[in-house]
Design an enzyme around this catalytic site. Sequence first.
Site, PDB file in Angstrom:
ATOM      1  CB  SER A  12      -2.170  -3.739   0.546  1.00 48.83           C
ATOM      2  OG  SER A  12      -1.335  -3.639   1.673  1.00 48.83           O
ATOM      3  CG  ASP A  53       4.583   0.445  -1.181  1.00 44.24           C
ATOM      4  OD1 ASP A  53       4.293   0.984  -0.100  1.00 44.24           O
ATOM      5  OD2 ASP A  53       3.971  -0.538  -1.627  1.00 44.24           O
ATOM      6  CG  HIS A  90       0.672   0.800   0.161  1.00 42.18           C
ATOM      7  ND1 HIS A  90       1.311  -0.345  -0.250  1.00 42.18           N
ATOM      8  CD2 HIS A  90      -0.456   0.385   0.802  1.00 42.18           C
ATOM      9  CE1 HIS A  90       0.616  -1.409   0.130  1.00 42.18           C
ATOM     10  NE2 HIS A  90      -0.456  -0.991   0.756  1.00 42.18           N
TER      11      HIS A  90
END
Length: 831
Positions: A677, A750, A784
């Site tokens: 991330s 995601d 994610h």
Amino acid sequence: MLHNRTTQQSRWILLVSWLVISLAGHAQDAPSYQTPPKPLADLVTTPPTPNVSMSSKGDMMLILEQASAPSIAELAQPELKLAGLRLNPANTGPSRARYITGLSLKKLTDKDAKVIAGLPATPLISFVQWSPDGTKIAFANSTDSQIDLYIAEVATATAKKVGSVVINATLGVPYHWVSDSKSLIVKTVPATRGPASEVSRVPGGPTTQENVAGARGQAPTYQDLLKSPSDERQFAFYTTAQVARIGVDGSMTSIGQPGIILSTDPSPDGKYVMIETVHTPFSYLVPVGRFPLKTEIYAMAGSLVKSLNDGPLQESVPYSRDGAPTGPRDFAWRADAPASVYYTVAQDKGDPKVKADIRDKVFMMDAPFTGAAKEIYAAQFRFENFEWGNESTALANERWWQNRKTITKTVNPGNWQTAVLFDRSYEDRYTNPGQPDTKQNQYGRDVLNLLPNDEILMLNAIGSSPQGDRPFVSLLNLKTKQSRELWRSAAPYFERPVAVLDATKQVILTTRETPDENPNYFVRNLKARIAPIQATYFPHPYPQLKGVQKQQLRYKRADGVELTATLYLPVGYKKEQGPLPTFLWAYPAEFKSKEAASQVAGSPYQFNRISYWGGAAFVTMGYAILDNASIPIVGEGDKEPNDTYVEQLVSSAKAAIDEGVRLGVVDSSRVGVGGHSYGAFMTANLLSNSKLFKGGIARSGAYNRTLTPFGFQNEQRSYWQAPDVYNKMSPFMNADKMKTPLLLVHGEADNNTGTFPIQSERYYNALKGFGATTRLVFLPYESHGYTAKESLLHMLWEMNGWLDKYVKNPAPAATGQANKAGKLSGGNNER
């Protein structure tokens, strides 16, 4: 003519042969899932350690067995992405949930736990809740077609399904206990709901959005939003629920009409229920939490008592950590009163840029809700919450992100007089007093556990200090503001307070661990100061990794900011063997002061949690690991941290490597970097702006900040206010600088704000266009955070192969070649 035809056929045969050979070559590049070496694979396949939940009386422990990683087949089940939600249309619940697969009860005084009988044959348990009196446990069990409600009796350790209740869990927690412990308020699938209407692929017209001149709506880049009238119909169908009071005997009383029920909350005295209902107009710009919201109070018998508020669509909430909706918000029951509702109203239009001495006011209304609401509190900053105690004592909390300040005040609900208890920077971890101990009152609600002489126990589960993290318990006098430490974790253990079992006798429940001993629960008497009594005996999850060496590093970067990192070294490694190839894993954090950024984090006595998720896993592959290396980005005073993001980023990474070299364990010519991330964003920036690394791994990142133009992470300025910052910080804009091999991994589904999969796809294309050595891996059905066993194993296989080729055994000219070295032992350079 025949000759031409033959020639043409020959050309086709040659072309087909070339395609077959070409495809065969790509087929060897592993279109199937791969498995990493066994030490890495074991980290994925090892069953998770159970979680624990304590009863309100502190005498019973509920042990929750956690499910292992699901299969990719489970992730491939039908899923709807609507209004910021991800739904399972087959059973009207959330998709891709992580479930509990077993429940056991254990008295603290007993060594063995008792498995709860009556569970479904294949339990998929969620939403576990103790009843207020601690005699029962409610939980939901998911099946392929519906979600059922179960109740377990603690005395008999036996569970049973409650009637024919079918739960609607699409919008979060689907039920709450009523204070009598004999019934629950449940969001159910309406009995009158028919089959879902078939989605037509033929549109009835264009989809439009319109903004009136002058109306500003600076929304973040949310994902999974509604996109069409068809989406709206599906969203309404699956989220519509009927609120009902369900008795433990299966009796049912409907409350109100079916609607899109965002939340339900029974009053402490059990006479009312507050229901929040979403309604049209829906939005294609923001998720369901910003849709118009009606807040109403119903009697338990089912009739409407009071309509508290009908809030509008919130598309224009200022995009800031300190921004807030206009109008009444955050309705809640006062925990220490029978039926009193309080709510907050912004006094600055919810806009932190508006100057105001008072940002928020809090109002309260008592049953039977016929009178006007009265003001009870005025907040200098943004109001967060009350921690209720009794008729004379409560705590109020405020926070303001722009100056990183937090204020806690004592409040007297008898006259609403206040006094400041804490006024501090929440970045300053050393001065964190901890969380106040609570107990359940006669309504089954958590309230402050107030002791004689206005004292209260404070639990700090982190206990940051210049000596590292040392959790503690203290005794705080709310009148004098004097605090006395009762106990603090000490070497060779890392021990955290979990719950207070008896505040008067100062008996607490803790978890205790060492680098080689996994966490287990202990009962500790702070007054008697005797050895703690062990309450659980969870085995070491991966005994094969005992002996991994761990050290907490402290060092400084060039500007004097003090940094920390956790160093892991392989089992049996000795410095005489020479420095090791190294993997640095990090996640940047912003600060407003160098003092806060310099504070020590972590403890050398914590258990070696060698998870498959971070960089520490690769200590099993012979690497030195610089884990959770401090990457503070500081902007003091009027300066913004990101104005010097790149410089501070590179300086922090260099300082970590230099410290490892000084210790003689890091080979500076063989260092890799990785992150997930915002850590992936960091990785790409480090490779673009330094020559410190031989290779990098960036998972699920955002690389083009013009795609998040109204702010990102903690950057509150828009692209148009700080274009140079956005461009300089965007690895995509600096793709021509990339000279170091970079592995990009991203979940194809995601849903995290800002990290659209296209971020990795476009960045890969840019890198390829400039001849960089790079590889893009999309994981099917993953969001994610990756969850499927096959995905996790393949992720580790990709990472291990990349590190092995470019960091551990780098070719002399590897960084200067363009994509020629893209192949590993499997995989494909192209998507």
